[in-house]
Design a protein around this motif. Structure first.
Motif, PDB file in Angstrom:
ATOM      1  N   SER A  82       0.839  -1.199   0.000  1.00 48.59           N
ATOM      2  CA  SER A  82       0.000   0.000   0.000  1.00 48.59           C
ATOM      3  C   SER A  82       0.872   1.247   0.000  1.00 48.59           C
ATOM      4  O   SER A  82       1.638   1.475   0.943  1.00 48.59           O
ATOM      5  CB  SER A  82      -0.918   0.022   1.222  1.00 48.59           C
ATOM      6  N   PRO A  83       0.789   2.081  -1.024  1.00 49.22           N
ATOM      7  CA  PRO A  83       1.570   3.313  -1.030  1.00 49.22           C
ATOM      8  C   PRO A  83       1.025   4.358  -0.059  1.00 49.22           C
ATOM      9  O   PRO A  83       1.733   5.306   0.296  1.00 49.22           O
ATOM     10  CB  PRO A  83       1.433   3.805  -2.481  1.00 49.22           C
ATOM     11  N   GLU A  84      -0.207   4.163   0.420  1.00 47.62           N
ATOM     12  CA  GLU A  84      -0.846   5.154   1.281  1.00 47.62           C
ATOM     13  C   GLU A  84      -0.477   4.998   2.747  1.00 47.62           C
ATOM     14  O   GLU A  84      -0.333   5.981   3.478  1.00 47.62           O
ATOM     15  CB  GLU A  84      -2.370   5.055   1.144  1.00 47.62           C
ATOM     16  N   VAL A  85      -0.350   3.751   3.211  1.00 53.59           N
ATOM     17  CA  VAL A  85      -0.138   3.502   4.640  1.00 53.59           C
ATOM     18  C   VAL A  85       0.723   2.257   4.792  1.00 53.59           C
ATOM     19  O   VAL A  85       0.592   1.306   4.029  1.00 53.59           O
ATOM     20  CB  VAL A  85      -1.505   3.350   5.349  1.00 53.59           C
ATOM     21  N   GLN A  86       1.625   2.278   5.790  1.00 50.72           N
ATOM     22  CA  GLN A  86       2.614   1.211   5.899  1.00 50.72           C
ATOM     23  C   GLN A  86       2.600   0.454   7.225  1.00 50.72           C
ATOM     24  O   GLN A  86       3.136  -0.655   7.309  1.00 50.72           O
ATOM     25  CB  GLN A  86       4.021   1.806   5.702  1.00 50.72           C
ATOM     26  N   ILE A  87       2.025   1.015   8.271  1.00 50.35           N
ATOM     27  CA  ILE A  87       2.070   0.403   9.610  1.00 50.35           C
ATOM     28  C   ILE A  87       0.647   0.228  10.132  1.00 50.35           C
ATOM     29  O   ILE A  87      -0.215   1.085   9.937  1.00 50.35           O
ATOM     30  CB  ILE A  87       2.876   1.294  10.586  1.00 50.35           C
ATOM     31  N   LEU A  88       0.434  -0.903  10.827  1.00 49.49           N
ATOM     32  CA  LEU A  88      -0.834  -1.125  11.506  1.00 49.49           C
ATOM     33  C   LEU A  88      -0.579  -1.282  12.998  1.00 49.49           C
ATOM     34  O   LEU A  88       0.211  -2.120  13.420  1.00 49.49           O
ATOM     35  CB  LEU A  88      -1.541  -2.382  10.986  1.00 49.49           C
ATOM     36  N   GLU A  89      -1.251  -0.462  13.790  1.00 48.30           N
ATOM     37  CA  GLU A  89      -1.220  -0.572  15.247  1.00 48.30           C
ATOM     38  C   GLU A  89      -2.581  -1.081  15.710  1.00 48.30           C
ATOM     39  O   GLU A  89      -3.611  -0.492  15.392  1.00 48.30           O
ATOM     40  CB  GLU A  89      -0.919   0.792  15.888  1.00 48.30           C
ATOM     41  N   CYS A  90      -2.585  -2.215  16.429  1.00 49.28           N
ATOM     42  CA  CYS A  90      -3.834  -2.847  16.863  1.00 49.28           C
ATOM     43  C   CYS A  90      -4.109  -2.513  18.324  1.00 49.28           C
ATOM     44  O   CYS A  90      -3.232  -2.664  19.183  1.00 49.28           O
ATOM     45  CB  CYS A  90      -3.747  -4.361  16.695  1.00 49.28           C
ATOM     46  N   LYS A  91      -5.329  -2.099  18.613  1.00 53.20           N
ATOM     47  CA  LYS A  91      -5.729  -1.743  19.966  1.00 53.20           C
ATOM     48  C   LYS A  91      -7.070  -2.380  20.308  1.00 53.20           C
ATOM     49  O   LYS A  91      -7.876  -2.667  19.424  1.00 53.20           O
ATOM     50  CB  LYS A  91      -5.853  -0.220  20.120  1.00 53.20           C
TER      51      LYS A  91
ATOM     52  N   SER B 196       2.918   6.912   7.085  1.00 51.85           N
ATOM     53  CA  SER B 196       1.639   6.922   7.791  1.00 51.85           C
ATOM     54  C   SER B 196       1.340   5.550   8.381  1.00 51.85           C
ATOM     55  O   SER B 196       1.940   4.537   8.002  1.00 51.85           O
ATOM     56  CB  SER B 196       0.501   7.343   6.855  1.00 51.85           C
ATOM     57  N   ALA B 197       0.386   5.535   9.297  1.00 53.72           N
ATOM     58  CA  ALA B 197      -0.025   4.302   9.969  1.00 53.72           C
ATOM     59  C   ALA B 197      -1.529   4.315  10.165  1.00 53.72           C
ATOM     60  O   ALA B 197      -2.145   5.375  10.290  1.00 53.72           O
ATOM     61  CB  ALA B 197       0.682   4.166  11.313  1.00 53.72           C
ATOM     62  N   ASP B 198      -2.100   3.132  10.208  1.00 46.92           N
ATOM     63  CA  ASP B 198      -3.499   2.976  10.593  1.00 46.92           C
ATOM     64  C   ASP B 198      -3.551   2.422  12.003  1.00 46.92           C
ATOM     65  O   ASP B 198      -2.799   1.496  12.347  1.00 46.92           O
ATOM     66  CB  ASP B 198      -4.240   2.026   9.643  1.00 46.92           C
ATOM     67  N   VAL B 199      -4.438   2.992  12.807  1.00 50.55           N
ATOM     68  CA  VAL B 199      -4.695   2.473  14.144  1.00 50.55           C
ATOM     69  C   VAL B 199      -6.071   1.824  14.105  1.00 50.55           C
ATOM     70  O   VAL B 199      -7.077   2.492  13.875  1.00 50.55           O
ATOM     71  CB  VAL B 199      -4.662   3.584  15.210  1.00 50.55           C
ATOM     72  N   ALA B 200      -6.099   0.497  14.304  1.00 53.41           N
ATOM     73  CA  ALA B 200      -7.360  -0.240  14.325  1.00 53.41           C
ATOM     74  C   ALA B 200      -7.686  -0.565  15.771  1.00 53.41           C
ATOM     75  O   ALA B 200      -6.913  -1.246  16.447  1.00 53.41           O
ATOM     76  CB  ALA B 200      -7.244  -1.521  13.498  1.00 53.41           C
ATOM     77  N   VAL B 201      -8.819  -0.074  16.248  1.00 52.34           N
ATOM     78  CA  VAL B 201      -9.205  -0.295  17.633  1.00 52.34           C
ATOM     79  C   VAL B 201     -10.532  -1.037  17.691  1.00 52.34           C
ATOM     80  O   VAL B 201     -11.503  -0.652  17.031  1.00 52.34           O
ATOM     81  CB  VAL B 201      -9.288   1.031  18.420  1.00 52.34           C
ATOM     82  N   LEU B 202     -10.550  -2.111  18.455  1.00 50.23           N
ATOM     83  CA  LEU B 202     -11.771  -2.876  18.681  1.00 50.23           C
ATOM     84  C   LEU B 202     -12.424  -2.346  19.948  1.00 50.23           C
ATOM     85  O   LEU B 202     -11.891  -2.485  21.037  1.00 50.23           O
ATOM     86  CB  LEU B 202     -11.451  -4.365  18.832  1.00 50.23           C
ATOM     87  N   LEU B 203     -13.590  -1.723  19.805  1.00 46.85           N
ATOM     88  CA  LEU B 203     -14.272  -1.078  20.917  1.00 46.85           C
ATOM     89  C   LEU B 203     -15.322  -2.019  21.511  1.00 46.85           C
ATOM     90  O   LEU B 203     -16.231  -2.472  20.810  1.00 46.85           O
ATOM     91  CB  LEU B 203     -14.936   0.219  20.450  1.00 46.85           C
ATOM     92  N   CYS B 204     -15.145  -2.325  22.791  1.00 43.59           N
ATOM     93  CA  CYS B 204     -16.099  -3.163  23.536  1.00 43.59           C
ATOM     94  C   CYS B 204     -16.345  -4.504  22.851  1.00 43.59           C
ATOM     95  O   CYS B 204     -17.429  -5.080  22.991  1.00 43.59           O
ATOM     96  CB  CYS B 204     -17.413  -2.410  23.738  1.00 43.59           C
ATOM     97  N   GLY B 205     -15.364  -4.989  22.100  1.00 40.55           N
ATOM     98  CA  GLY B 205     -15.463  -6.297  21.471  1.00 40.55           C
ATOM     99  C   GLY B 205     -16.455  -6.387  20.330  1.00 40.55           C
ATOM    100  O   GLY B 205     -16.735  -7.488  19.845  1.00 40.55           O
ATOM    101  N   GLN B 206     -16.977  -5.233  19.850  1.00 40.77           N
ATOM    102  CA  GLN B 206     -18.045  -5.281  18.851  1.00 40.77           C
ATOM    103  C   GLN B 206     -17.825  -4.382  17.642  1.00 40.77           C
ATOM    104  O   GLN B 206     -18.305  -4.689  16.559  1.00 40.77           O
ATOM    105  CB  GLN B 206     -19.379  -4.879  19.504  1.00 40.77           C
TER     106      GLN B 206
END
Length: 329
Positions: free
Chosen positions: A126-135, A168-178
């Motif tokens: 992906s030329p747009e984003v290179q890192i994924l941070e999982c939360k 750039s990076a994407d932060v993916a956060v799972l909120l309340c398991g849903q």
């Protein structure tokens, strides 16, 4: 909220250690050799969970007596964060169509050796984003995400972008398991420059073996109790004007707090008396709830031990004492 804007990538990171060849204990030792992404906010004094002083204890190997989360404790957020990380990464791929993979290495900044990074995932092709941070965030943690990525997470990601040289990076956060939210964070070179400067100041505390000042947080209180377990000596600060002034201010402040707490209790009781048996009171600026909790069952330990004194020795546990801070006349 931190300012974010696209910027040009920097130098690529160095691969310091291959994490596939070391166990968790060795990995934790490697982390002591520098500041990782998850340390960034604490290193600059902006973490809601950890003070500079507690982080300093960890980096200098003085944290043996500090309570640490058990990675196998299913009641602790650390357990669920680790367990759900691959699920969050897979859900990110499903939601965005972007492929990700593990890096399997501790990364090091090309020119600032104390800056380290452990990426959750890197995004492939992906030329747009290179890192994924999982939360992951539970009921209470989710509140920190109402206005987007919390400041301490933004600092973590900017640290990662600094180490890796990525854009750039994407932060993916799972909120309340849903609910999975994805937030884009762009490299901010102005912020990174300031971050490196502040992290260098913290690392100087580590390199010089000098504890940073306590900041009044619960984390700093824990760190102080660990760092200074106490002895029977007496120190004389009567000639130290700065510390004597701090003591006088503390005495006045505590007296003021005590008076205000007494007034607050009186006002509370006035409202309780006016409510009578009512459970809710409505006002023009808010409301009060005054409800009875559910009945509970407890064990009468004094009676139990009186009837079965042998159990006292059988189930006795020792608990180390702690220092008490008291102001004496």
């Amino acid at each position: 909220m931190l300012v974010q804007h696209p910027a040009q990538p920097g130098l690529p990171a160095l691969r310091l250690v291959d994490t596939r060849r070391i166990d968790r204990a060795d990995w934790l030792e490697v982390r002591k050799s520098g500041i990782g992404g998850s340390d960034a906010a604490a290193a600059v004094g902006l973490s809601p969970y950890k003070s500079q002083l507690e982080l300093w204890l960890e980096k200098t190997g003085r944290d043996a007596q500090l309570e640490k989360p058990d990675p196998n404790d299913t009641t602790h957020p650390v357990f669920w964060g680790t367990l759900l990380e691959p699920i969050v990464a897979a859900a990110y791929t499903q939601q965005t169509g972007r492929k990700v993979r593990k890096v399997n290495a501790v990364l090091q900044h090309a020119t600032v050796p104390f800056m380290l990074a452990n990426l959750d995932r890197e995004i492939v092709g992906s030329p747009e984003v290179q890192i994924l941070e999982c939360k992951t965030a539970g009921e209470f943690g989710a509140r920190l995400w109402l206005d987007g990525v919390p400041e301490y997470v933004q600092l973590q990601v900017q640290h990662q972008l600094a180490v890796t040289g990525k854009q750039s990076a994407d932060v993916a956060v799972l909120l309340c398991g849903q609910k999975l939210e994805v937030h884009r964070v762009y490299r901010d070179d102005e912020l990174i420059s300031r971050l490196i400067h502040l992290e260098a100041q913290f690392w100087q505390y580590v390199a010089s073996d000098t504890p940073p000042p306590a900041d009044g947080s619960e984390s700093a209180d824990r760190a102080l109790r660990c760092l200074y377990p106490g002895n029977a000596t007496v120190v004389d600060f009567t000639e130290d004007r700065q510390l004597s002034a701090a003591f006088a201010d503390l005495v006045l402040l505590r007296a003021d707090i005590k008076a205000k707490e007494a007034l607050a209790e009186q006002l509370k009781q006035t409202l309780q008396q006016a409510m009578g048996d009512a459970s809710v009171a409505q006002f023009d600026t808010g409301k009060i709830t005054y409800k009875r909790s559910k009945d509970s069952v407890s064990i009468d330990l004094e009676r139990l031990l009186a009837d079965h004194p042998d159990l006292a020795q059988q189930y006795a546990t020792s608990k180390p004492g702690s220092r008490r801070f008291r102001i004496c006349d």
